[in-house]
Design a protein around this motif. Structure first.
Motif, PDB file in Angstrom:
ATOM      1  N   ALA A   1       0.754  -1.175   0.152  1.00 21.68           N
ATOM      2  CA  ALA A   1       0.189   0.041   0.094  1.00 21.68           C
ATOM      3  C   ALA A   1       0.923   1.318   0.088  1.00 21.68           C
ATOM      4  O   ALA A   1       0.593   2.267  -0.792  1.00 21.68           O
ATOM      5  N   GLU A   2       1.780   1.163   0.912  1.00 21.67           N
ATOM      6  CA  GLU A   2       2.970   2.485   0.804  1.00 21.67           C
ATOM      7  C   GLU A   2       3.511   2.563  -0.344  1.00 21.67           C
ATOM      8  O   GLU A   2       3.904   3.864  -0.808  1.00 21.67           O
TER       9      GLU A   2
ATOM     10  N   LYS B   1       1.706   9.396  -5.704  1.00 18.93           N
ATOM     11  CA  LYS B   1       2.165  10.714  -5.608  1.00 18.93           C
ATOM     12  C   LYS B   1       3.380  11.029  -6.843  1.00 18.93           C
ATOM     13  O   LYS B   1       3.394  12.306  -7.213  1.00 18.93           O
ATOM     14  N   ALA B   2       4.228   9.983  -7.004  1.00 19.01           N
ATOM     15  CA  ALA B   2       5.086  10.349  -7.875  1.00 19.01           C
ATOM     16  C   ALA B   2       4.630  10.543  -9.319  1.00 19.01           C
ATOM     17  O   ALA B   2       4.915  11.457 -10.287  1.00 19.01           O
TER      18      ALA B   2
ATOM     19  N   ARG C   1       4.501  14.072 -11.502  1.00 23.34           N
ATOM     20  CA  ARG C   1       4.962  14.001 -13.098  1.00 23.34           C
ATOM     21  C   ARG C   1       3.905  14.845 -14.024  1.00 23.34           C
ATOM     22  O   ARG C   1       4.307  15.571 -14.741  1.00 23.34           O
ATOM     23  N   LEU C   2       2.637  14.465 -13.443  1.00 23.89           N
ATOM     24  CA  LEU C   2       1.568  15.151 -14.349  1.00 23.89           C
ATOM     25  C   LEU C   2       1.718  16.699 -14.157  1.00 23.89           C
ATOM     26  O   LEU C   2       1.638  17.463 -15.252  1.00 23.89           O
TER      27      LEU C   2
END
Length: 269
Positions: free
Chosen positions: A247-248, A255-256, A260-261
């Motif tokens: 999950a982590e 989040k990464a 990036r978006l």
């Protein structure tokens, strides 16, 4: 001297005097009771010899000097079978305690001769019981001779430790621990009871051991189950840790991607 020694060694000492052990069943029963109970009393002492109706030869070289006490006890001599008791072959130890059981056939002169014989040859205690009259007499050595025991009621033998109790119909003899002398039938009954109790005790011990084994098996089974439960708990905890890790990892990846978006100007917010 050599000739005299040769004559002595040629002498035959018969194992029987040709006389019956007892004149009647009552006399025989008392002889057996006293002899057998004395055997039991000293069963654990290898240096006490007990005999019944055994010829005693006190003097080497003379086979006419002899008596066959109804029962006799010799301290300091080993147990074992004997055809007769030859005192010179027994470390010159005379029987210390002698019993005679009277029968209607006993003559006064015979009993006087026996008393004189036992007195002269060193007997320490001499007991005479008349089962028909329920009468007990005893003598004990003192000042070098056998003297009458004045009060035989409740008398305790110094050598044997047994106690004599005259009652209205019979004589009772008690061991040093207070147990009565018993007849053969009663002794056999008690032996059977003791064997039965021993078997019961052994069975109880075996049952207890079996229960102990079952308890140990149950404990081992419970311990094994406890180990399995702990293993399952550890496995579940490890799986939970892996799920949390996954999950982590997924959260970090999300989040990464969002970062990036944003960098590419594609973030809709």
């Amino acid at each position: 001297m050599v000739r005299e020694l040769s004559k002595s060694t040629d002498i035959i000492y018969p194992d029987s005097d040709g006389q019956p052990m007892a004149d009647n069943t009552k006399q025989f029963r008392w002889i057996v009771v006293i002899k057998e109970n004395l055997e039991l009393l000293f069963a654990d002492n290898p240096d006490v010899f007990v005999a019944g109706d055994l010829l005693w030869y006190p003097v080497e070289g003379n086979n006419r000097i002899r008596r066959a006490p109804d029962a006799m006890v010799v301290f300091g001599r080993p147990k074992g079978d004997r055809g007769s008791y030859k005192q010179w072959e027994e470390d010159h130890i005379a029987p210390q305690v002698v019993f005679e059981i009277l029968s209607p056939g006993n003559r006064v002169s015979e009993m006087i001769q026996k008393q004189a014989f036992y007195d002269y040859h060193g007997v320490e205690e001499y007991y005479v019981y008349d089962p028909d009259e329920v009468d007990l007499a005893g003598m004990i050595r003192g000042e070098g001779r056998l003297d009458p025991i004045e009060d035989i009621q409740g008398w305790v033998s110094p050598r044997l430790g047994i106690r004599f109790q005259l009652e209205e119909e019979t004589l009772k003899i008690f061991t040093p621990t207070g147990d009565p002398f018993l007849g053969f039938i009663e002794l056999d009954r008690r032996r059977q009871e003791a064997e039965a109790e021993r078997d019961r005790q052994r069975q109880r011990a075996e049952t207890a051991e079996e229960e102990h084994q079952r308890e140990r098996q149950r404990a081992e089974t419970a311990e094994a189950e406890h180990q399995r439960e702990r293993q399952r708990a550890e496995t579940a905890e490890a799986e939970r840790q892996r799920e949390r890790q996954r999950a982590e990892t997924a959260e970090a990846q999300l989040k990464a991607m969002e970062q990036r978006l944003r960098e590419l100007g594609l973030d809709e917010s």
